[in-house]
Write a protein that holds these residues in place. Structure first.
Motif, PDB file in Angstrom:
ATOM      1  N   ARG A 104       0.086   5.756   0.277  1.00 44.05           N
ATOM      2  CA  ARG A 104      -0.874   6.847   0.375  1.00 44.05           C
ATOM      3  C   ARG A 104      -0.261   8.086  -0.231  1.00 44.05           C
ATOM      4  NH1 ARG A 104      -2.891  10.383   5.515  1.00 44.05           N
ATOM      5  NH2 ARG A 104      -5.096  10.642   4.947  1.00 44.05           N
ATOM      6  N   ASP A 143      -4.243   0.480  -2.124  1.00 39.12           N
ATOM      7  CA  ASP A 143      -4.036  -0.825  -1.495  1.00 39.12           C
ATOM      8  C   ASP A 143      -3.962  -1.916  -2.553  1.00 39.12           C
ATOM      9  OD1 ASP A 143      -6.374   0.298   0.976  1.00 39.12           O
ATOM     10  OD2 ASP A 143      -4.187   0.264   1.143  1.00 39.12           O
ATOM     11  N   SER A 190      -0.451  12.090  -1.284  1.00 41.86           N
ATOM     12  CA  SER A 190      -1.059  13.338  -0.851  1.00 41.86           C
ATOM     13  C   SER A 190      -0.804  14.401  -1.908  1.00 41.86           C
ATOM     14  CB  SER A 190      -0.456  13.801   0.479  1.00 41.86           C
ATOM     15  OG  SER A 190      -0.678  12.862   1.494  1.00 41.86           O
ATOM     16  N   GLN A 241      -5.428   6.752  -1.286  1.00 45.13           N
ATOM     17  CA  GLN A 241      -4.990   5.539  -0.598  1.00 45.13           C
ATOM     18  C   GLN A 241      -5.002   4.401  -1.601  1.00 45.13           C
ATOM     19  OE1 GLN A 241      -3.927   4.983   2.647  1.00 45.13           O
ATOM     20  NE2 GLN A 241      -3.484   2.896   1.955  1.00 45.13           N
ATOM     21  N   SER A 272       0.829  -1.205   0.000  1.00 45.47           N
ATOM     22  CA  SER A 272       0.000   0.000   0.000  1.00 45.47           C
ATOM     23  C   SER A 272       0.861   1.253   0.000  1.00 45.47           C
ATOM     24  CB  SER A 272      -0.891   0.028   1.250  1.00 45.47           C
ATOM     25  OG  SER A 272      -1.780  -1.068   1.286  1.00 45.47           O
ATOM     26  N   TYR A 291      -6.109  13.073  -0.975  1.00 41.33           N
ATOM     27  CA  TYR A 291      -5.335  11.860  -0.737  1.00 41.33           C
ATOM     28  C   TYR A 291      -5.772  10.763  -1.702  1.00 41.33           C
ATOM     29  CZ  TYR A 291      -4.670  14.325   3.683  1.00 41.33           C
ATOM     30  OH  TYR A 291      -4.388  15.279   4.630  1.00 41.33           O
TER      31      TYR A 291
END
Length: 124
Positions: A19, A84, A21, A82, A17, A80
């Protein structure tokens, strides 16, 4: 003018994963949609995800549905992504963009400002 700065990219193994920004600065007053696009080596830049001002409407490219989640914090002027269960085919430079209309564009042409991009590399 609006300046966008992406961060959070890097190298990750498949299944991992990250993340991302994207912080907006400058003329950020008013409502605006934000989107993420990506460009793999030798390919065109393509839509990944987008979100409206309130966060109540989100859109995703088919291949990332269920794996990626877009969100935003308007107090921080930040969006953001995210990501995964990353796959090698997710390897690309990821760009964020801002649109000051009331739309939530899924096409590049719908956006007014772009960041410089952040590299995401997924190893198999």
């Amino acid at each position: 003018q609006v300046q966008l700065v992406e961060s959070g990219g890097g190298l990750v193994q498949a299944g991992g994963s990250l993340r991302l920004s994207c912080a907006a600065s400058g003329r950020t007053s008013g409502s605006y949609a934000m989107g993420w696009f990506r460009q793999a080596p030798g390919k065109e830049r393509k839509f990944v995800a987008a979100i409206n001002w309130s966060g109540g409407r989100t859109y995703y490219e088919e291949s990332v549905k269920g794996r990626f989640t877009i969100s935003r914090d308007n107090a921080k002027n930040t969006v953001y992504l995210q990501m995964d269960n990353l796959k090698p085919e997710d390897t690309a430079v990821y760009y964020c963009a801002v649109d000051f209309s009331l739309r939530v564009p899924t096409a590049e042409s719908g956006y007014d400002y772009w960041g410089q991009g952040t590299q995401v590399t997924v190893s198999s």
